[in-house]
Design a protein around this motif. Structure first.
Motif, PDB file in Angstrom:
ATOM      1  N   PRO A   1      19.385  10.070 -74.878  1.00 26.08           N
ATOM      2  CA  PRO A   1      18.570  10.546 -73.522  1.00 26.08           C
ATOM      3  C   PRO A   1      18.496   9.402 -72.658  1.00 26.08           C
ATOM      4  O   PRO A   1      17.960   8.413 -73.072  1.00 26.08           O
ATOM      5  CB  PRO A   1      17.398  11.299 -74.114  1.00 26.08           C
ATOM      6  N   LYS A   2      18.510   9.759 -71.159  1.00 24.35           N
ATOM      7  CA  LYS A   2      18.063   8.707 -70.212  1.00 24.35           C
ATOM      8  C   LYS A   2      16.943   8.205 -70.198  1.00 24.35           C
ATOM      9  O   LYS A   2      16.841   6.816 -69.798  1.00 24.35           O
ATOM     10  CB  LYS A   2      18.885   8.953 -68.996  1.00 24.35           C
ATOM     11  N   ASP A   3      15.920   9.011 -70.872  1.00 23.75           N
ATOM     12  CA  ASP A   3      14.535   8.410 -70.723  1.00 23.75           C
ATOM     13  C   ASP A   3      13.793   7.948 -71.977  1.00 23.75           C
ATOM     14  O   ASP A   3      12.767   7.629 -72.345  1.00 23.75           O
ATOM     15  CB  ASP A   3      13.502   9.468 -70.438  1.00 23.75           C
ATOM     16  N   ILE A   4      14.841   7.723 -72.975  1.00 21.93           N
ATOM     17  CA  ILE A   4      14.468   7.044 -74.477  1.00 21.93           C
ATOM     18  C   ILE A   4      14.207   5.780 -74.279  1.00 21.93           C
ATOM     19  O   ILE A   4      14.449   4.933 -73.182  1.00 21.93           O
ATOM     20  CB  ILE A   4      15.693   7.440 -75.452  1.00 21.93           C
ATOM     21  N   LYS A   5      13.044   5.353 -74.969  1.00 25.36           N
ATOM     22  CA  LYS A   5      12.696   3.676 -74.997  1.00 25.36           C
ATOM     23  C   LYS A   5      13.841   2.982 -75.506  1.00 25.36           C
ATOM     24  O   LYS A   5      14.243   3.096 -76.630  1.00 25.36           O
ATOM     25  CB  LYS A   5      11.269   3.687 -75.796  1.00 25.36           C
TER      26      LYS A   5
END
Length: 259
Positions: A89-93
């Motif tokens: 996912p592109k918003d993963i830390k």
């Protein structure tokens, strides 16, 4: 703490209640050309075999499910590949070693990227970025900058992920400073046909053991990309000869350890 070997340098580490994906190379077997002249590197073993040499031990979805953060020690293909870029996912830390790597990762769509420091806090876990040398002599410049990470938490043993480094004084300094009880080393003795080791071989791993005789040492980065030279069986035999088999763990892909 639970440490699961996935493949090559890729690990899933559960630490202080959080789940971390380390150095994800997630492509199917044989997706990429071998490391060597056709991709701009010196000649290397197994030029007739595409990377990765082996498949994933479990499904990609299973590997990335419920991950709290990703740690990428450097951006070589066998630590951060197109399949990982597509799947995560592109918003993963996502933690990286420097601003150059952060820029590259942001450029492929990731928007929650942080550069590791010598005192980075994630939730209540402390990360300490450590140095490494990805080879010796001219190889260091060719291979580029890399890092490792020390994990610390009051409820857990101290974990040192050394990353792609050979044994040198920088590794010894980390061990002396932080006294890790668990150490993960890249132990495949990967090499081009000239220039020597890019990561630890058996003698390097023995030096780690001598520096940290009470630690559990896990050797990964083995038998998964074409330029490996140290097999699991050879390392196990060496450990047996030295009487250190209980200290140095050599996981198969898919194997886990809890501490």
């Amino acid at each position: 703490m639970d440490i699961k070997q996935i493949r090559n340098a890729t690990l899933v580490v559960q630490y202080a209640g959080k789940k971390f994906l380390i150095d994800p190379m997630l492509a199917e077997k044989g997706t990429y050309p071998p490391f060597g002249p056709q991709v701009g590197f010196p000649d290397a073993p197994r030029q007739d075999q595409n990377n990765p040499l082996v498949g994933l031990p479990t499904s990609l979805d299973n590997i990335i499910s419920d991950i709290d953060a990703v740690i990428v020690t450097h951006l070589h293909l066998d630590h951060w590949d197109d399949a990982a870029i597509e799947a995560l996912p592109k918003d993963i830390k996502l933690f990286v070693q420097n601003e150059v790597d952060a820029s590259s990762v942001r450029n492929v769509g990731f928007n929650n990227v942080e550069v590791l420091q010598e005192d980075t806090i994630f939730e209540d876990i402390q990360f300490i970025k450590t140095k490494g040398e990805h080879g010796r002599g001219p190889l260091v410049e060719l291979a580029g900058q890399v890092c490792g990470v020390v994990f610390k938490h009051l409820s857990e043993k101290t974990l040192y992920l050394a990353g792609d480094t050979v044994w040198y004084e920088g590794v010894q300094e980390v061990i002396e400073t932080h006294k890790p009880e668990i150490i993960i080393v890249a132990g495949g003795d990967n090499q081009f046909l000239e220039g020597g080791s890019l990561v630890m071989g058996k003698d390097d791993i023995y030096e780690v053991y001598k520096a940290a005789p009470n630690a559990k040492i896990i050797s990964n980065h083995m038998e998964a990309v074409n330029h490996w030279t140290l097999s699991r069986e050879e390392l196990k035999s060496f450990n047996q000869e030295k009487g250190i088999s209980s200290n140095i763990l050599v996981p198969d892909d898919g194997e886990s350890y809890s501490f």
